[in-house]
Design an enzyme around this catalytic site. Sequence first.
Site, mmCIF file in Angstrom:
data_model
loop_
_atom_site.group_PDB
_atom_site.id
_atom_site.type_symbol
_atom_site.label_atom_id
_atom_site.label_comp_id
_atom_site.label_asym_id
_atom_site.label_seq_id
_atom_site.Cartn_x
_atom_site.Cartn_y
_atom_site.Cartn_z
ATOM 1 C CG ASP A 9 -1.781 1.190 1.353
ATOM 2 O OD1 ASP A 9 -2.372 1.585 0.329
ATOM 3 O OD2 ASP A 9 -1.884 1.757 2.460
ATOM 4 C CG ASP A 11 -1.263 7.606 0.585
ATOM 5 O OD1 ASP A 11 -0.197 8.161 0.261
ATOM 6 O OD2 ASP A 11 -2.287 7.625 -0.112
#
Length: 187
Positions: A9, A11
């Site tokens: 992922d 952020d």
Amino acid sequence: MKNKFILLDRDGVINVEKSYLYKIEDFEYEKNVIKGLQELRDLGYKFVIITNQSGIARGFYTEEVYLKLQDFIEKDLLKNGIKIEKSYFCPHHPNVAGKYGIECNCRKPKTGNFELAIDEFNIDTENSFMIGDRPTDLIPAEKLGITPVLIKTGYGLKSLEKLENTNLNPIVVNDILDFAEILKNKE
């Protein structure tokens, strides 16, 4: 031959979580990201990013602005010897109006972008990992046979509490370097 990958992922995992990050000048790495990714690379892993970017659907920034920041991140990682094979992003959100306000298959926890990555890079799901800071990052990985890893950066600590309400059983780590050390010790 199948390839072992670390799916990431963005952020809260690669960069410090800042609500709807889109400006290059606001970008900063989470702790130990570079060293951790270098160690994972040295263990033979390749990397893709799979990220939800609902800020596009919400009108906070455009796809072009997102791609500019993503290009900056990938080039900066490459300067440190870390190649991101590809970044998959979902610009949609089902609760907004406009062209991006749709129910799609690419928004995590759905599996669309994971399936694209698996097919495109011949990913060995049994020997690959997804590092995320929310259950929505980990659910599609587990569905597809990729080992989920919950990182305590970003929303990770808050997500630990939410895990009890899921069937997820991820590896839990402090940061990417911590995870790299765990894998190194297994080899």
